[in-house]
Design an enzyme around this catalytic site. Sequence first.
Site, PDB file in Angstrom:
ATOM      1  CD  GLU A  95     -13.162 -11.832 -46.852  1.00 27.40           C
ATOM      2  OE1 GLU A  95     -13.101 -10.905 -46.016  1.00 27.40           O
ATOM      3  OE2 GLU A  95     -12.729 -11.743 -48.008  1.00 27.40           O
ATOM      4  CB  CYS A 108      -6.594 -16.643 -40.515  1.00 29.45           C
ATOM      5  SG  CYS A 108      -6.956 -14.933 -40.093  1.00 29.45           S
ATOM      6  CB  CYS A 115     -13.877  -4.597 -37.908  1.00 28.44           C
ATOM      7  SG  CYS A 115     -13.017  -4.178 -36.369  1.00 28.44           S
ATOM      8  CB  CYS A 119      -7.249   0.069 -37.943  1.00 26.65           C
ATOM      9  SG  CYS A 119      -7.548  -0.571 -36.302  1.00 26.65           S
ATOM     10  CB  CYS A 122      -7.530  -2.566 -41.321  1.00 24.37           C
ATOM     11  SG  CYS A 122      -8.479  -4.096 -41.300  1.00 24.37           S
ATOM     12  CB  CYS A 338      -2.556  -9.167 -42.002  1.00 20.48           C
ATOM     13  SG  CYS A 338      -1.750 -10.570 -41.298  1.00 20.48           S
TER      14      CYS A 338
HETATM   15  N1  SAH Z   1      -8.967  -6.950 -35.134  1.00 19.67           N
HETATM   16  C1  SAH Z   1      -7.851  -7.612 -34.600  1.00 19.67           C
HETATM   17  C2  SAH Z   1      -7.476  -8.841 -35.360  1.00 19.67           C
HETATM   18  C3  SAH Z   1      -7.565  -8.804 -36.863  1.00 19.67           C
HETATM   19  S1  SAH Z   1      -6.388  -7.883 -37.734  1.00 19.67           S
HETATM   20  C4  SAH Z   1      -6.662  -6.672 -34.521  1.00 19.67           C
HETATM   21  O1  SAH Z   1      -6.721  -5.608 -35.098  1.00 19.67           O
HETATM   22  O2  SAH Z   1      -5.704  -7.017 -33.856  1.00 19.67           O
HETATM   23  C5  SAH Z   1      -4.900  -8.863 -37.656  1.00 19.67           C
HETATM   24  C6  SAH Z   1      -3.631  -8.033 -37.802  1.00 19.67           C
HETATM   25  O3  SAH Z   1      -3.519  -7.486 -39.128  1.00 19.67           O
HETATM   26  C7  SAH Z   1      -3.579  -6.834 -36.847  1.00 19.67           C
HETATM   27  O4  SAH Z   1      -2.357  -6.830 -36.156  1.00 19.67           O
HETATM   28  C8  SAH Z   1      -3.663  -5.636 -37.775  1.00 19.67           C
HETATM   29  O5  SAH Z   1      -2.981  -4.545 -37.232  1.00 19.67           O
HETATM   30  C9  SAH Z   1      -3.028  -6.161 -39.031  1.00 19.67           C
HETATM   31  N2  SAH Z   1      -3.390  -5.464 -40.258  1.00 19.67           N
HETATM   32  C10 SAH Z   1      -4.519  -4.801 -40.539  1.00 19.67           C
HETATM   33  N3  SAH Z   1      -4.459  -4.277 -41.790  1.00 19.67           N
HETATM   34  C11 SAH Z   1      -3.259  -4.645 -42.309  1.00 19.67           C
HETATM   35  C12 SAH Z   1      -2.623  -4.448 -43.571  1.00 19.67           C
HETATM   36  N4  SAH Z   1      -3.224  -3.806 -44.572  1.00 19.67           N
HETATM   37  N5  SAH Z   1      -1.408  -4.976 -43.754  1.00 19.67           N
HETATM   38  C13 SAH Z   1      -0.803  -5.684 -42.776  1.00 19.67           C
HETATM   39  N6  SAH Z   1      -1.361  -5.931 -41.579  1.00 19.67           N
HETATM   40  C14 SAH Z   1      -2.579  -5.404 -41.343  1.00 19.67           C
HETATM   41 FE1  SF4 Z   2     -10.778  -4.108 -37.006  1.00 21.52          FE
HETATM   42 FE2  SF4 Z   2      -8.977  -4.153 -38.969  1.00 21.52          FE
HETATM   43 FE3  SF4 Z   2      -8.564  -2.635 -36.821  1.00 21.52          FE
HETATM   44 FE4  SF4 Z   2      -8.406  -5.289 -36.602  1.00 21.52          FE
HETATM   45  S1  SF4 Z   2      -7.055  -3.981 -37.829  1.00 21.52           S
HETATM   46  S2  SF4 Z   2      -9.469  -3.867 -35.212  1.00 21.52           S
HETATM   47  S3  SF4 Z   2      -9.987  -5.913 -38.069  1.00 21.52           S
HETATM   48  S4  SF4 Z   2     -10.238  -2.384 -38.316  1.00 21.52           S
END
Ligand code: SAH
Ligand code: SF4
Length: 356
Positions: A95, A108, A115, A119, A122, A338
Amino acid sequence: MNSVPNLVGKSAEELRAFVEGMGEPGYRAAQIYHAIYAERRFDFSAMTSLPAALRERLAREATIALPRILRRHHSSDGTVRYVLALDEGKPANLETVFMPEENRQTICISTQAGCAVDCRFCLTATLGLIRNLSAAEIVGQVLVALENNREALKPQTNIVLMGQGEPLLNYDAVMAALRILLDQKAVGIAPRHAALSTSGIIPGIERLAHEKVRPNLAISLNASSSEQRDQVMPINRKYPLKKLLEACRKYPLKPREWLLFEYVLLAGFNDSIDDARRVVQLLANLRAKVNLIPWNPGDLPHKRPDRNHVEEFQRVLLEKGVPCFIRDSRGQDVMAACGQLALSEAAASSAVHASS
Ligand code: SAH
Ligand code: SF4
């Protein structure tokens, strides 16, 4: 399967070696480099700066292969979420999100399919790691998004490495792609208009510190203490908050450069006034800005805090002199925001199927 080399993703030096290998003069490489990346000519026959015989030879002996657009999901706010198909290596879909603004567009991009970082808030994490993307696939996302919006492009393009994947766990391909994206003779994005977001991979941050050309660095903080971070970001056990902040303090910022800390607000978990005060303490002695991202819903057990609460949190940081912005993610209605990138078709009602 096509066995001729794909020129997308090749650096100026790699193109030179390829062209010289064909017995052609090296300067042809600079013309091809410019044609593909700066002019976005994806057909050798359109490279009019090259002699006809060379164009024909290139058409036989090389290819310009970009990710294919499988679907486009259009948000009511103008954001477009692309689902792209990658044919190189192990098949994968990924995506890319295109966000038009008044005077610029922000793209983006993803750096991995899925991944592994896991987290808890996410949706991308639910895919697991499918595979790393190649430099060609990372650069290709930007070229496809720009080309698909050719008529509507604004003068400035920003890129954020905030799509699927952890960029610093695919370091070499990401840097190879960035060198092309940020080269003024190639795609030409200004380094200050590019940002790489990491969950806190310390060895990657240390490597990035030594790069001559690099994007702005964004760190996903997402918690106000190491114990709290452990609960939502398991990577914190490997690269704990204290060490992460030490690496940030050592990061050699240029004169007008800032570190950006992202903080996903999870209602009732990390969004109290005490959390805000702890964040201020954590970031002491750092040239840091904070982006607050109210959690974007997905099929996960979290809640989005209400607006007043988010503003209260912001006020605590601002009063202590920490620049702090609230980022309302765009494209939520098409799962483009995000943390929502998990190839969801749930919002596909507004999907436009690409004709190509
Ligand atoms: N993997 C990298 C970049 C992609 S995520 C990282 O984690 O930094 C980009 C941003 O989206 C990160 O700051 C992450 O913490 C945030 N993010 C992930 N899930 C989210 C959600 N459900 N709502 C808002 N932000 C989220
Ligand atoms: Fe991976 Fe999502 Fe964590 Fe970013 S926020 S490192 S994309 S699991």
